[in-house]
Design a protein around this motif. Structure first.
Motif, short mmCIF file in Angstrom:
data_model
loop_
_atom_site.label_atom_id
_atom_site.label_comp_id
_atom_site.label_asym_id
_atom_site.label_seq_id
_atom_site.Cartn_x
_atom_site.Cartn_y
_atom_site.Cartn_z
N ARG A 151 8.55 -3.60 -12.75
CA ARG A 151 7.81 -2.59 -13.50
C ARG A 151 6.32 -2.80 -13.27
O ARG A 151 5.88 -3.91 -12.98
N GLY A 152 5.57 -1.72 -13.41
CA GLY A 152 4.13 -1.82 -13.22
C GLY A 152 3.47 -0.47 -13.25
O GLY A 152 3.95 0.46 -13.89
N VAL A 153 2.38 -0.36 -12.49
CA VAL A 153 1.58 0.86 -12.45
C VAL A 153 1.25 1.18 -11.00
O VAL A 153 0.95 0.28 -10.21
N ALA A 154 1.28 2.47 -10.68
CA ALA A 154 0.84 2.92 -9.36
C ALA A 154 -0.36 3.83 -9.55
O ALA A 154 -0.30 4.78 -10.34
N THR A 155 -1.44 3.52 -8.87
CA THR A 155 -2.64 4.35 -8.92
C THR A 155 -2.61 5.28 -7.71
O THR A 155 -2.59 4.82 -6.57
N LEU A 156 -2.60 6.57 -7.99
CA LEU A 156 -2.54 7.59 -6.95
C LEU A 156 -3.94 8.13 -6.69
O LEU A 156 -4.73 8.30 -7.62
N SER A 157 -4.22 8.41 -5.44
CA SER A 157 -5.43 9.14 -5.09
C SER A 157 -5.09 10.05 -3.92
O SER A 157 -4.34 9.67 -3.02
N THR A 158 -5.62 11.26 -3.96
CA THR A 158 -5.38 12.21 -2.88
C THR A 158 -6.26 11.79 -1.71
O THR A 158 -7.49 11.78 -1.82
N ASP A 159 -5.62 11.43 -0.62
CA ASP A 159 -6.33 10.93 0.56
C ASP A 159 -6.69 12.08 1.50
O ASP A 159 -7.67 12.00 2.21
N ALA A 160 -5.89 13.15 1.48
CA ALA A 160 -6.16 14.32 2.31
C ALA A 160 -5.31 15.48 1.82
O ALA A 160 -4.26 15.28 1.22
N ARG A 187 -2.54 8.25 -1.37
CA ARG A 187 -2.65 6.79 -1.29
C ARG A 187 -2.07 6.26 -2.59
O ARG A 187 -2.46 6.69 -3.67
N VAL A 188 -1.12 5.34 -2.48
CA VAL A 188 -0.42 4.81 -3.65
C VAL A 188 -0.65 3.30 -3.69
O VAL A 188 -0.16 2.56 -2.85
N ASP A 189 -1.44 2.87 -4.67
CA ASP A 189 -1.75 1.45 -4.87
C ASP A 189 -0.82 0.95 -5.98
O ASP A 189 -1.02 1.27 -7.15
N ILE A 190 0.19 0.20 -5.59
CA ILE A 190 1.24 -0.24 -6.52
C ILE A 190 0.95 -1.66 -6.97
O ILE A 190 0.77 -2.57 -6.15
N LYS A 191 0.90 -1.83 -8.28
CA LYS A 191 0.73 -3.16 -8.87
C LYS A 191 1.93 -3.41 -9.78
O LYS A 191 2.13 -2.70 -10.76
N LEU A 192 2.73 -4.41 -9.41
CA LEU A 192 3.92 -4.77 -10.19
C LEU A 192 3.59 -5.95 -11.07
O LEU A 192 3.07 -6.97 -10.60
N TYR A 193 3.89 -5.82 -12.36
CA TYR A 193 3.56 -6.86 -13.34
C TYR A 193 4.79 -7.56 -13.88
O TYR A 193 4.68 -8.61 -14.47
N ASP A 194 5.94 -6.97 -13.69
CA ASP A 194 7.20 -7.55 -14.16
C ASP A 194 8.11 -7.65 -12.94
O ASP A 194 8.71 -6.68 -12.52
N CYS A 195 8.16 -8.83 -12.33
CA CYS A 195 8.89 -9.02 -11.08
C CYS A 195 10.03 -10.01 -11.29
O CYS A 195 9.84 -11.06 -11.88
N TRP A 196 11.18 -9.65 -10.76
CA TRP A 196 12.34 -10.55 -10.74
C TRP A 196 12.50 -10.95 -9.28
O TRP A 196 12.60 -10.12 -8.41
N TYR A 197 12.49 -12.24 -9.05
CA TYR A 197 12.56 -12.68 -7.65
C TYR A 197 13.95 -13.05 -7.26
O TYR A 197 14.77 -13.44 -7.97
#
Length: 188
Positions: free
Chosen positions: A159-168, A178-188
C-alpha cells in the motif's frame, strides 16, 4: 460512594489519557517508503481512425454523444477502459515493462476531473505481479495523489501513494502520465 483506590485509579487513567494525547508529548511519525518506482503510461484513445495504435476506448458516453469523441468541454459522463503500455522512460516506443489496465470516468461537469481504477500488470524480468490504484484525478493540478490499495506477486499486499503528473498530451487522443509510486506498507 466510590472506594478511594478506584478514585485514584480513575485519576491516573485520565491523567494518562491527557498526557498521551498531548501534542507536546506525541511524536510525529516520519514515514519513509519501503519501495519506490517511477513509471510512465501512455494512453491512445480510439478516435475512429487509429484502430491499430489505440490503447483505450470510450465505452460509455452521455446521450447524444458518440464513442469516438470525448463529450463536451469537461468530457463529463465518458467512461474509458484502457490497456496502456508502461515504460521506464517517457518514450512511447520504449520496451514496455507491463500494462496499465483499468478505467477512468470523467465525473465533473465544469472542469477536467476523472476517477481512476486500474492496475499496473508487470511482465518484465525485474518485476512480476501487479500494483492496484484507485482515486480521484483532478487533471488540471500539476501533481495529484492517488492511493495504492494493494498488489500481487512482488507487490503482494503493498500500500502507498502514487503521485501522477501529466508528462505530455496531444489533444483528446494521446496523453502520457508520469507515475511516482511510493510504497509504505511492503510485505517481502
Amino acid at each position: 460512594m466510590v472506594p478511594r483506590s478506584c478514585s485514584i485509579l480513575l485519576l491516573f487513567f485520565f491523567v494518562f489519557l491527557a498526557v498521551s494525547s498531548s501534542p507536546a508529548i506525541a511524536k510525529k511519525r516520519q514515514y519513509k517508503p519501503c519501495k519506490q518506482l517511477v513509471l510512465y503510461f501512455h494512453d491512445v484513445i480510439y478516435d475512429g481512425k487509429n484502430k491499430g495504435n489505440a490503447t483505450s476506448l470510450i465505452v460509455a458516453a452521455p446521450e447524444g454523444s458518440n464513442l469516438t469523441t470525448l463529450a463536451g468541454d469537461s468530457h463529463f459522463g465518458n467512461i474509458v477502459v484502457f490497456d496502456d503500455p508502461i515504460t521506464l522512460d517517457n518514450n512511447f516506443h520504449s520496451e514496455p515493462v507491463g500494462r496499465a489496465q483499468g478505467m477512468y470516468i470523467y465525473d465533473t461537469k465544469n472542469t477536467y476531473t476523472a476517477w481512476l481504477g486500474f492496475s499496473f500488470v508487470f511482465n518484465s524480468t525485474d518485476h512480476k505481479g501487479s500494483i492496484n490504484f484507485i482515486g480521484a484525478d483532478p487533471l488540471m493540478s500539476k501533481t495529484r495523489d492517488i492511493s495504492v490499495v494493494g498488489g500481487t506477486g512482488d507487490f503482494f499486499m503493498n500500500r502507498g501513494v502514487a503521485t501522477l503528473s501529466t508528462d505530455a498530451f496531444e489533444g483528446n487522443v494521446y496523453f502520457r502520465l508520469r507515475v511516482d509510486i511510493k510504497l509504505y506498507d511492503c510485505w517481502y
